[in-house]
Write a protein that holds these residues in place. Structure first.
Motif, short mmCIF file in Angstrom:
data_model
loop_
_atom_site.label_atom_id
_atom_site.label_comp_id
_atom_site.label_asym_id
_atom_site.label_seq_id
_atom_site.Cartn_x
_atom_site.Cartn_y
_atom_site.Cartn_z
N TYR A 209 27.07 29.07 -29.35
CA TYR A 209 27.43 27.77 -28.48
C TYR A 209 26.19 28.01 -27.40
CZ TYR A 209 31.39 26.45 -31.25
OH TYR A 209 32.15 26.20 -32.16
N GLY A 210 25.60 29.11 -27.14
CA GLY A 210 24.87 29.35 -26.06
C GLY A 210 25.34 29.44 -24.74
N ILE A 211 26.59 29.98 -24.73
CA ILE A 211 27.16 30.24 -23.41
C ILE A 211 26.89 31.59 -22.76
CG2 ILE A 211 29.32 29.92 -22.06
CD1 ILE A 211 28.59 27.51 -23.50
N GLY A 212 26.58 31.55 -21.47
CA GLY A 212 26.50 32.75 -20.72
C GLY A 212 27.41 33.78 -20.94
N LYS A 213 27.39 34.80 -20.88
CA LYS A 213 28.39 36.16 -21.28
C LYS A 213 28.97 36.15 -19.73
CE LYS A 213 25.11 40.19 -20.50
NZ LYS A 213 24.91 41.30 -20.95
N SER B 198 30.91 24.83 -22.26
CA SER B 198 29.56 24.73 -21.62
C SER B 198 30.16 23.92 -20.14
CB SER B 198 28.71 23.52 -21.95
OG SER B 198 29.17 22.51 -22.29
N SER B 199 31.31 23.40 -20.32
CA SER B 199 31.89 22.75 -18.81
C SER B 199 32.84 23.59 -18.26
CB SER B 199 32.60 21.25 -19.40
OG SER B 199 31.92 20.20 -19.99
N ALA B 200 33.32 24.71 -18.95
CA ALA B 200 34.63 25.47 -18.42
C ALA B 200 33.97 26.45 -17.27
CB ALA B 200 35.04 26.44 -19.32
N THR B 201 34.65 26.36 -16.30
CA THR B 201 34.33 27.67 -14.97
C THR B 201 34.63 28.87 -15.72
OG1 THR B 201 35.44 26.09 -13.63
CG2 THR B 201 35.44 28.17 -12.68
N ALA B 202 35.39 29.25 -16.55
CA ALA B 202 35.47 30.49 -16.99
C ALA B 202 36.10 30.38 -18.47
CB ALA B 202 36.47 31.41 -16.14
N ILE B 203 35.94 31.36 -19.41
CA ILE B 203 36.41 31.36 -20.68
C ILE B 203 37.05 32.74 -21.03
CG2 ILE B 203 35.77 31.20 -23.22
CD1 ILE B 203 33.50 29.69 -22.19
N ILE B 204 38.30 32.55 -21.71
CA ILE B 204 39.16 33.87 -21.97
C ILE B 204 39.22 33.91 -23.49
CG2 ILE B 204 41.28 35.05 -21.92
CD1 ILE B 204 41.69 33.83 -19.29
N CYS B 205 38.68 34.99 -24.27
CA CYS B 205 38.85 34.96 -25.56
C CYS B 205 39.61 36.15 -25.97
CB CYS B 205 37.18 35.46 -25.98
SG CYS B 205 36.02 34.11 -25.92
#
Length: 200
Positions: free
Chosen positions: A176-180, A156-163
């Protein structure tokens, strides 16, 4: 470290670079691939790397000492603190921070007012998801719950997420309710100079 106009990336991770294992190879190859693309890379990790990291500014952030649980816990906390101290040192010289550890990310989330860097959270797996494997509770279940909290806070704190898989992306969105919109899927690659089929 060179002071030039290159895009400067700090990769901060407790990955043990002194071991020959999958995540060590992954971190080394990501670092060197970014250098090959023209970026300036500072890697803060654990121990002295077993292979040279050409073009990478490497900082030994210490390593977790062997011993009983309490000794390892305090050693790990000191290791995370050391990494954070180096992140603070290079904060003003860098453009982005790249992390792949939820405990480190959890710590950074509270320091956001002081660290101005945007950060990318790389997700190779979700330790929190393992809680369902621990039937009847116990320490394994407790640790998985702790990781769930840390992973959610980091994401939730990250600017971007790489999966590295679409399944992980779905878990982060659903659990976790994070926006796609901030999540990108980049599959793990294969180094064909190391892994290739035998010639006929």
């Amino acid at each position: 470290m060179e002071n030039d106009s290159k895009f400067h990336i700090i990769i901060a991770t407790p990955t043990p670079m002194y071991r020959n294992q999958g995540d060590t190879v992954h971190v080394a190859e990501v670092s060197q691939a970014l250098v090959a693309l023209g970026a300036s890379v500072t890697l803060i990790a654990a121990g002295d790397p077993i292979t040279p990291l050409k073009g990478v500014h490497y900082i030994n952030g210490g390593q977790v000492a062997p011993g009983n649980f309490i000794k390892r816990l305090f050693s790990y906390a000191n290791h995370i603190f050391t990494i954070l101290r180096h992140v603070f040192k290079y904060d003003k010289d860098a453009d982005i921070l790249y992390i792949r550890d939820a405990i480190l990310g959890f710590s950074l989330s509270f320091l956001k007012p002081f660290i101005k860097l945007p950060f990318i959270f790389e997700v190779n797996g979700l330790r929190g998801a393992e809680k369902d494997m621990h039937v009847g509770g116990g320490l394994g279940y407790l640790f998985a719950k702790i990781f769930t909290f840390c992973e959610k806070k980091t994401a939730s704190s990250a600017t971007a997420i790489i999966c590295v898989t679409t399944g992980l992306k779905k878990s982060i969105i659903d659990d976790y309710g994070i926006g796609k919109d901030i999540i990108t899927v980049i599959d793990n690659g294969v180094n064909l100079s190391l892994f290739c089929p035998p010639s006929d």
